[in-house]
Design a protein around this motif. Structure first.
Motif, mmCIF file in Angstrom:
data_model
loop_
_atom_site.group_PDB
_atom_site.id
_atom_site.type_symbol
_atom_site.label_atom_id
_atom_site.label_comp_id
_atom_site.label_asym_id
_atom_site.label_seq_id
_atom_site.Cartn_x
_atom_site.Cartn_y
_atom_site.Cartn_z
ATOM 1 N N ILE A 173 0.845 -1.202 0.000
ATOM 2 C CA ILE A 173 0.000 0.000 0.000
ATOM 3 C C ILE A 173 0.873 1.242 0.000
ATOM 4 O O ILE A 173 0.622 2.199 -0.744
ATOM 5 C CB ILE A 173 -0.954 -0.009 1.199
ATOM 6 N N ILE A 174 1.903 1.251 0.842
ATOM 7 C CA ILE A 174 2.790 2.425 0.872
ATOM 8 C C ILE A 174 3.386 2.652 -0.503
ATOM 9 O O ILE A 174 3.422 3.775 -1.019
ATOM 10 C CB ILE A 174 3.928 2.232 1.900
ATOM 11 N N VAL A 175 3.862 1.579 -1.118
ATOM 12 C CA VAL A 175 4.523 1.739 -2.416
ATOM 13 C C VAL A 175 3.539 2.278 -3.446
ATOM 14 O O VAL A 175 3.833 3.227 -4.174
ATOM 15 C CB VAL A 175 5.106 0.387 -2.874
ATOM 16 N N LEU A 176 2.342 1.697 -3.491
ATOM 17 C CA LEU A 176 1.401 2.145 -4.513
ATOM 18 C C LEU A 176 0.985 3.588 -4.283
ATOM 19 O O LEU A 176 0.912 4.387 -5.222
ATOM 20 C CB LEU A 176 0.181 1.231 -4.542
ATOM 21 N N VAL A 177 0.753 3.946 -3.027
ATOM 22 C CA VAL A 177 0.357 5.335 -2.756
ATOM 23 C C VAL A 177 1.493 6.284 -3.107
ATOM 24 O O VAL A 177 1.297 7.334 -3.729
ATOM 25 C CB VAL A 177 -0.061 5.488 -1.280
ATOM 26 N N MET A 178 2.712 5.907 -2.725
ATOM 27 C CA MET A 178 3.837 6.782 -3.035
ATOM 28 C C MET A 178 4.052 6.880 -4.533
ATOM 29 O O MET A 178 4.432 7.930 -5.042
ATOM 30 C CB MET A 178 5.115 6.278 -2.373
ATOM 31 N N VAL A 179 3.826 5.780 -5.250
ATOM 32 C CA VAL A 179 4.007 5.852 -6.702
ATOM 33 C C VAL A 179 2.985 6.791 -7.317
ATOM 34 O O VAL A 179 3.308 7.607 -8.187
ATOM 35 C CB VAL A 179 3.926 4.443 -7.319
ATOM 36 N N LEU A 180 1.741 6.707 -6.830
ATOM 37 C CA LEU A 180 0.739 7.642 -7.337
ATOM 38 C C LEU A 180 1.148 9.069 -7.020
ATOM 39 O O LEU A 180 1.037 9.977 -7.855
ATOM 40 C CB LEU A 180 -0.617 7.354 -6.705
ATOM 41 N N LYS A 218 -1.536 -3.693 -19.118
ATOM 42 C CA LYS A 218 -0.123 -4.038 -19.277
ATOM 43 C C LYS A 218 0.733 -2.780 -19.379
ATOM 44 O O LYS A 218 1.816 -2.687 -18.798
ATOM 45 C CB LYS A 218 0.071 -4.893 -20.526
ATOM 46 N N PHE A 219 0.203 -1.790 -20.113
ATOM 47 C CA PHE A 219 0.944 -0.542 -20.180
ATOM 48 C C PHE A 219 1.006 0.109 -18.816
ATOM 49 O O PHE A 219 2.018 0.699 -18.427
ATOM 50 C CB PHE A 219 0.287 0.391 -21.195
ATOM 51 N N ALA A 220 -0.119 -0.026 -18.072
ATOM 52 C CA ALA A 220 -0.124 0.559 -16.737
ATOM 53 C C ALA A 220 0.942 -0.090 -15.875
ATOM 54 O O ALA A 220 1.611 0.575 -15.090
ATOM 55 C CB ALA A 220 -1.488 0.368 -16.080
ATOM 56 N N LEU A 221 1.132 -1.391 -16.038
ATOM 57 C CA LEU A 221 2.159 -2.066 -15.260
ATOM 58 C C LEU A 221 3.545 -1.574 -15.616
ATOM 59 O O LEU A 221 4.389 -1.390 -14.737
ATOM 60 C CB LEU A 221 2.106 -3.579 -15.492
ATOM 61 N N PHE A 222 3.785 -1.314 -16.908
ATOM 62 C CA PHE A 222 5.092 -0.774 -17.280
ATOM 63 C C PHE A 222 5.301 0.607 -16.692
ATOM 64 O O PHE A 222 6.369 0.941 -16.170
ATOM 65 C CB PHE A 222 5.225 -0.668 -18.800
ATOM 66 N N PHE A 223 4.263 1.410 -16.794
ATOM 67 C CA PHE A 223 4.330 2.769 -16.278
ATOM 68 C C PHE A 223 4.616 2.740 -14.784
ATOM 69 O O PHE A 223 5.479 3.423 -14.266
ATOM 70 C CB PHE A 223 2.978 3.417 -16.568
ATOM 71 N N PHE A 224 3.843 1.884 -14.084
ATOM 72 C CA PHE A 224 4.018 1.725 -12.660
ATOM 73 C C PHE A 224 5.398 1.213 -12.342
ATOM 74 O O PHE A 224 6.017 1.647 -11.374
ATOM 75 C CB PHE A 224 3.002 0.708 -12.136
ATOM 76 N N ALA A 225 5.867 0.255 -13.142
ATOM 77 C CA ALA A 225 7.181 -0.318 -12.873
ATOM 78 C C ALA A 225 8.246 0.749 -12.967
ATOM 79 O O ALA A 225 9.178 0.776 -12.164
ATOM 80 C CB ALA A 225 7.482 -1.450 -13.862
ATOM 81 N N GLU A 226 8.106 1.658 -13.928
ATOM 82 C CA GLU A 226 9.120 2.701 -14.042
ATOM 83 C C GLU A 226 9.134 3.574 -12.808
ATOM 84 O O GLU A 226 10.195 3.873 -12.242
ATOM 85 C CB GLU A 226 8.846 3.551 -15.280
ATOM 86 N N TYR A 227 7.945 3.989 -12.346
ATOM 87 C CA TYR A 227 7.930 4.865 -11.178
ATOM 88 C C TYR A 227 8.276 4.120 -9.901
ATOM 89 O O TYR A 227 8.890 4.685 -8.988
ATOM 90 C CB TYR A 227 6.574 5.558 -11.049
#
Lengths: 527, 366, 164
Positions: free
Chosen positions: A34-41, A243-252
């Protein structure tokens, strides 16, 4: 003893052993995700707003107050898009590539110390685990390039492997300097050993680590893999939807992970005075990220062969020499006293100057002047612009007044003055004015039909200039989008109905009546 | 041992960085370019043929849309050609105002070119947006004068369509005062940037003989070291009354072409300042009939536009419509050297070389 | 041993053997290479079960990060992967030889007396470092020779593909 381990020991009194170890681990895992996803956003949001401020404009500010919900809007948009797989692409490889790219970035967070004792797994091989896992991500990117059945993506995939493998070496060697000082691979021990933050004791190591990390996570100026201008977003050209969202997320996520590692290894982790640990940790991570953003918004991209040359001829020897010098200092002064930082800074400056002399820009010969000074000047300018007032106009709430002579959307026609001479129709270059007249009661012609097709109008104003009786005006309207093409063909009733929108084009006497134009650089007072 | 096969990639009409609908078919060996074939014509609108059925005044809005980023200079070249053909005198004030507009347009066009060249290099819009700020100010000035921001239709045969309003001169004075400071800002951001130097120095070198042989003109020619500017070599309008330099650079690579445009911007600021000081009062338009019938004959009228030598070749047979209306577009002629300069370089270089040649598809395809 | 370790071992072992068989039997070479990478990764898991954390990290770093990438690159650059992995006519003899090899290895491994430490030293890295680099019974010379060999290999690779 980390907090997690203490919790597990306490639970052993009440629950069977497998549950006592598993359940807290699961809870901690969920918290970290949760921390990671919130921080990535938050990072996605920060990136767009802060880069906007570097460019003296506002970033996105429509979705939610101050645009906070913009990443959520992006996520929703990406989720509801159709997932397109090219016909001749390798389905399984295409499917697993984003997953294999994303998970190593997420797994790095298992060994990050968020505060005193707040770490998911205090591995003895902490930093080695991080380096090992981030090298798996390269395989994912290559799978994406391969599985897309697209020559551009394949070129991008090959560039990726070359870039990531080349920059891992200076990355690891610069970490080696930190390890010599700290004496252990465990992340918690490294933070504990930083009475003096390591970026002071290892300035060259910090610079090398930062540049190599920026390259590992494919951020500008090293983002050739997604260079829009060259290979049309590279390895994720053929990806859409989740899938693109996963790449985008992976970069951040990877950017976030490397910021946290930089903060842990070089900036002292959660240690500082007064405030509790995790707050300092986040402040340091944000600082590192803002410097990454700063670099992104200022610097152009390097070319792929220059990228390789930079890694192998510049960073790699410097990292080796840095490791050697640190090892020598470890033998001579085993406790690493704080005044060593002056010696290290001097050595770092000397090495950078010497090495940039040996690494000339092609066509200019050996030069000692080029050790990052030009880049520093550029970044200073961008920094200055960060604090200027943005010049964005919030349309449609704020509207600029067009010029007094604006050649706007429709015509304004005075029927009683028109004498049906058709000079306007003859003057029009596109022949869109359609006039039909009949004989009127007194002498003269009365216009029956006056139709202008604004879908084809050039807004050149020749019709207005040609009118001999000053019956035709342009208007100052510019917002006339319509849903139907037929609505763009306007007839004379619509022209009569708008007399107060006249523009002073070709009528200089009317200019005093018009409101003044909004200028970006209005003349100073007293002129 | 290893035999590699060259691959052919289409940098198709839809591509984020080819300045419009321009297509390149590039044959690669790894990353090196072996052959490059430019394909254009996607924006052909038949302006030359259209011109044969319009009167001379009606063609002026069409010339706006050729190089739509520098409309004033297109207008200027065309009306110059017609005035040469029909031997029409233009009042002094109109000439000075034309020079001011043309030089302001040159600044705006160069700002856009340099901004987009850096955008293609990956500097993520920042230099572009800084330059765009100044371009917005120029466009505001133009909006004040003629009512439009992109396709001006301001010049007429025999002068200008109308005089400048009162608030134009104060706003122009403020702009001209601040502009050298902004150009210094761009230099601080870009001129010594190591990554920029590494990307552009030695890339896309065009030797002067090849430039002359390929009929290249404009900043690209002067960056190769040939000092040829139509404002000095064949002065048109009143350019012989102004004191300005023609900068040149030695190497002819992408860095020099970028440098040329910055230097030319400074010279344009100088010209505008002198024109502002010397501006006389008077009329701005000699009355010319709407259906002008120039005498039979042919004329070639050319100016130094921001992209190069822009020329109009008009053949008149005494009727209100021209018999032949041909446009010598600098962008397409500068493109002829694109292939020779790119062969042997990497893909990323081809993109920035294209950016430095500065094409505008409206002109290339007409 | 605890049940957790036993379960983990059998799961990982099944994945390893399955991935290895996939490497041999799959037609599509790229998929075979990816399964090889999976095999390497799960071997690191076996190391973790044995508490050899440094070896696990090194396994992932070296095998997955370097050798796996190398294999994938080599496949992509040199082979016509559409034709895939052609099967030869020696399938049955290869199977017999493979089985014989497997039986020999299993017999040898099971019947050797391994010197197993009773207590695993924590951290493992310092004990490994001591074993390699200590003055009395270290292997420093072997280490340096291996490093020199790697250097020669790198230089050789560069010389081979250098453009004249």
């Amino acid at each position: 003893m980390t907090i997690l381990e203490q919790f597990q020991q306490w639970l052993l009194n009440y629950w069977p052993s497998w549950a006592a170890y598993l359940v807290p681990a699961l809870i901690a895992f969920i918290i970290i995700v949760i921390i990671v996803l919130v921080m990535v956003l938050m990072f996605i949001y920060m990136e767009r707003r802060i880069i906007g401020r570097f460019q003296i404009r506002l970033g996105p500010n429509r979705a939610g107050p101050f645009g906070i919900l913009q990443p959520v809007a992006d996520a929703i948009k990406v989720l509801i898009k159709e997932d397109i797989v090219p016909i001749r692409a390798d389905r399984w490889v295409h499917y697993w590539a984003p997953i294999i790219t994303f998970f190593p970035a997420l797994m790095i967070f298992a060994v990050i110390p968020w505060g005193q004792g707040a770490i998911f797994a205090d591995l003895n091989i902490g930093i080695l685990y991080v380096v090992a896992i981030s090298s798996v991500g390269a395989i994912g990117i290559f799978m994406a390039g391969w599985g897309s059945n697209n020559k551009f993506s394949l070129v991008a995939g090959m560039r990726t492997i070359a870039q990531m493998v080349s920059y891992e070496i200076p990355l690891v060697l610069s970490i080696g300097g930190v390890l010599i000082i700290a004496g252990s691979l465990s992340m918690m021990d490294i933070v504990e050993a930083q009475n003096v933050p390591f970026f002071l004791l290892q300035p060259l190591g910090f610079v090398i680590f930062f540049i190599a990390a920026a390259s590992e996570i494919n951020r500008s100026p090293f983002d050739l893999l997604e260079a829009e201008s060259e290979i049309v977003t590279g390895y994720h050209t053929e990806y859409s939807g989740m899938k693109f969202a996963l790449f985008f997320f992976a970069e951040y996520t990877h950017a976030f992970a490397l910021s946290t590692i930089a903060a842990t290894l070089f900036l002292g982790g959660w240690r500082f005075a007064l405030l509790p640990g995790p707050i300092w940790f986040f402040i340091k991570v944000l600082l590192v990220f803002i410097v990454l953003l700063w670099m992104r918004s200022t610097l152009p991209r390097v070319r792929v062969d220059q990228l390789m040359g930079f890694a192998w001829k510049f960073l790699f020897p410097l990292a080796l020499i840095n490791l050697f010098i640190t090892a020598t200092e470890a033998i001579i002064w085993p406790g690493f006293p704080w005044w060593l930082l002056f010696l290290n800074f001097a050595i770092a400056a000397l090495l950078i100057v010497l090495w940039s002399g040996l690494f000339p820009v092609p066509g200019e010969g050996v030069s000692f002047k080029r050790y990052g000074r030009g880049i520093a000047k550029g970044m200073a300018l961008t920094f200055k612009h960060l604090f200027r007032h943005p010049i964005t106009v919030q349309y449609p709430e704020q509207r600029l007044t067009p010029a007094r002579r604006f050649r706007g959307y429709q015509l304004v026609w005075y029927e009683d003055q028109c004498n049906g001479c058709r000079a306007c129709a003859r003057a029009c270059p596109v022949s869109i004015i359609d006039i039909e007249t009949r004989k009127g009661e007194e002498k003269g012609l009365v216009v029956e039909k006056l139709e202008v097709d604004f879908g084809r109008c050039l807004f050149c104003g020749l019709c207005v200039e040609a009118c001999p009786v000053q019956a035709l005006f342009m208007s100052r309207d510019y917002e006339k989008a319509s849903y139907r093409r037929e609505a763009l063909v306007m007839n004379k009733e619509q022209f009569i109905a708008a007399p107060d929108k006249r523009s002073a084009y070709a009528y200089p006497d009317l200019e005093d009546e018009m409101p003044p134009q909004t200028l970006l650089a209005p003349p100073k007072e007293g002129r | 041992m290893f035999k590699t096969e060259p691959i052919m990639i289409n940098f198709g009409p839809q591509h984020p960085s080819t300045h419009g609908v321009f297509r390149m078919r590039i044959t690669f060996d790894g990353e090196r370019i072996l052959d490059l074939e430019p394909v254009f014509g996607y924006l052909h609108r038949g302006i030359e043929k259209l011109g044969e059925s319009k009167t001379y005044t009606q063609i002026i809005p069409y010339t706006d849309r050729l190089d739509y980023l520098a409309s004033m200079t297109n207008n200027h070249a065309y009306v110059l050609a017609v005035e040469k053909l029909a031997e029409i005198e233009v009042p002094e004030r109109a000439e000075y105002l034309r020079v001011i507009m043309a030089e302001l347009m040159r600044i705006a066009s160069h700002l856009m070119t340099v901004g987009f060249m850096l955008n293609e290099m990956g500097a993520f819009f920042t230099p572009l947006l800084y330059m765009w700020r100044e371009r917005e100010k120029i466009l505001d000035l133009f909006e004040m004068v003629c009512g439009q921001r992109l396709t001006y239709n301001y010049m007429r045969i025999g002068g200008l369509s109308q005089d400048i309003p009162e608030e134009f001169m104060p706003a122009l004075e403020r702009f001209i005062e601040e502009m050298p400071g902004f150009i210094d800002e761009y230099d601080q951001l870009l001129a010594e940037n190591e990554i920029l130097l590494a990307r552009t120095k030695g890339v896309g070198i065009l030797p002067p003989e090849q430039a002359i042989n390929c009929s290249v003109s404009g900043p690209v020619l002067r960056a190769s070291g040939v000092q040829w500017d139509l404002r000095r070599a064949d002065p048109y309008s009143i350019y012989d009354r102004f004191d300005f330099e023609i900068p040149t650079c030695q190497n002819g690579d992408v860095y020099d072409r970028y440098r040329m445009r910055i230097l030319e911007m400074r010279q344009s600021v100088r010209i505008v300042k002198q024109a502002m000081d010397q501006l006389p009062l008077g009329e701005v338009r000699t009355k010319v009939s709407a259906t002008l019938r120039p005498p039979k004959g042919e004329v070639y009228g050319h100016i130094e536009g921001p992209k190069g030598e822009l020329g109009f070749y008009l053949v008149s047979d005494g009727s209100p419509n021209p018999y032949r209306f041909h446009i010598r577009a600098p962008a397409i002629i500068n493109l002829t050297m694109f292939r020779d300069v790119c062969v042997g370089r990497l893909l990323a270089d081809a993109i920035i070389i294209l950016g430095s040649i500065d094409i505008c598809m409206g002109e290339v395809d007409r | 041993m605890e049940t957790g370790i036993v379960i983990a071992f059998w799961v990982l072992a099944a994945v390893i053997v399955g991935a290895a068989l996939a490497v041999v039997f799959f037609r599509n070479i790229f998929h075979a290479a990816l399964f090889l990478v999976l095999c390497f990764f799960t071997i690191a898991g076996i190391f973790v079960i044995l508490s050899a954390d440094f070896l696990a990290g090194a396994q992932v770093l070296i095998y997955v990060g370097a050798i796996g990438v190398l294999i994938i690159f080599a496949i992509m650059l040199t082979r016509e992967t559409k034709r895939g992995n052609p099967s030869g006519r020696l399938q049955l003899p290869a199977l017999i030889v493979g089985l014989l090899f497997l039986i020999t290895m299993v017999v040898v491994v099971v019947s050797t007396n391994w010197n197993v430490v009773a207590e695993i030293p924590e951290p493992t890295i310092s004990s490994l470092a001591q074993a390699l680099f200590s003055k009395e019974n270290g292997f420093v010379l072997a280490f340096e020779i291996a490093a020199a060999l790697l250097l020669a290999a790198i230089i050789g690779a560069i010389v081979l593909v250098r453009e004249k």
